[in-house]
Enzyme design. Structure first.
Site, PDB file in Angstrom:
ATOM      1  N   LYS A  47       0.807  -1.218   0.000  1.00 38.94           N
ATOM      2  CA  LYS A  47       0.000   0.000   0.000  1.00 38.94           C
ATOM      3  C   LYS A  47       0.842   1.272   0.000  1.00 38.94           C
ATOM      4  O   LYS A  47       0.299   2.366  -0.224  1.00 38.94           O
ATOM      5  CB  LYS A  47      -0.945   0.001   1.197  1.00 38.94           C
ATOM      6  N   SER A 261      -2.926 -12.413   4.287  1.00 39.03           N
ATOM      7  CA  SER A 261      -3.396 -12.316   2.903  1.00 39.03           C
ATOM      8  C   SER A 261      -2.336 -12.862   1.943  1.00 39.03           C
ATOM      9  O   SER A 261      -2.668 -13.452   0.913  1.00 39.03           O
ATOM     10  CB  SER A 261      -3.744 -10.874   2.547  1.00 39.03           C
TER      11      SER A 261
END
Length: 300
Positions: A47, A261
């Protein structure tokens, strides 16, 4: 003499081959599985790329200026990344996140000087997103909106995708990514498909009832506006148990300390490798495992 800034360390993350986890069947089929280590970014996740992209682009358009307050609903990694970029470019940062997410994430955001507003876990990210919209309407700050902002996938179209193409010498045949905000898979898909339309783009989603940080199956009303289903060739479900197991296995057998994830994306990549031949499969390691220590996923 010119020196790098922390901004210059975002991107160009390593692409490494898994050596011990792939099954004998995958190896016999002449498949290579590569992990893109996004935890090597300065704030520790993939991110960092869209956080920098969204803030720089908003500055260029004149939407924001240093000293302004930015607001964002986040499950963690985007918030940490935005807090980093806000700190280095002079913004106040207010982050909204469900109260059940790991304490390490909250502490990381606070370390960069962000204000954190915890929302009820029963409302999930949907409630956090609605509250952020309400705060913006009341004039409390500007939402960059990772879910609808085209500068999110643009960061991966101009960075992550070209790096994968470059580092595989154009040999990549399959790309696997967790699907949350979907910025990563949208941007990388756009770039790779332009280079070779035969490259398969695979999204990892949680099985029904599974709660995997960073992977979501959104209700229709909250589906990210940046998402285009046509850019994903296949969606494969992964269970919470398998994602957590694979996160532990990555650390123990490959020395890759990654989040849950990433374990989910790896699980999908490994299953895929048993069904194809002569493939170069790249999956995204979204963040580092130390962000999840308090959750008990990595028991001492």
């Amino acid at each position: 003499m010119s020196y790098m800034t922390i901004e210059d360390t975002i991107g160009n993350t390593p692409l490494v081959q898994l050596k011990r986890i792939p099954s004998n069947l995958a190896t016999q089929r002449n498949n290579i599985i590569l992990a893109k280590l996004e935890g090597n970014n300065p704030a520790g996740s993939v991110k960092d790329r869209p956080a920098l992209s969204m803030i720089l682009a908003a500055e260029k358009r004149g939407q924001i200026k240093p000293g302004d307050t930015l607001i964002e609903a986040t499950s963690g990694n985007t918030g940490i990344a935005l807090a980093l970029v806000a700190a280095m470019r002079g913004y106040k940062m207010t982050l909204l996140m469900p109260e059940n997410l790991s304490v390490e994430r909250r502490q990381s955001m606070a370390a960069y000087g962000a204000q954190i507003i915890l929302t009820p876990k029963t409302g999930g990210m949907e409630y956090a997103r609605d509250l952020a919209e309400k705060m913006q309407a009341e004039g409390q700050g500007v939402i960059l909106d990772q879910f609808a902002n085209p500068d999110n996938p643009l960061a991966h179209y101009t960075g992550t995708g070209p790096e994968i193409w470059r580092d595989t010498n154009g040999a990549v045949t399959h790309f696997v990514s967790a699907m949350g905000t979907t910025g990563t898979i949208m941007g990388v898909s756009s770039y790779l498909k332009e280079q070779n339309s035969q490259i398969q783009i695979i999204g990892a989603q949680p099985e029904e009832g599974s709660q995997i940080p960073g992977i979501r199956k959104w209700p229709e009303a909250y589906l990210p506006k940046i998402f285009d289903a046509a850019r994903v060739d296949q969606v494969i479900s992964v269970s919470q148990a398998n994602a957590e197991h694979m996160a532990r296995k990555l650390a123990i057998e490959e020395g890759i300390f990654a989040g849950v994830s990433s374990g989910g994306a790896c699980d999908v990549a490994l299953r895929l490798a048993e069904t194809v031949e002569n493939a170069t499969i790249v999956f995204i390691v979204c963040d580092r495992g130390d962000r999840y220590l308090s959750t008990g996923i990595f028991p001492a």
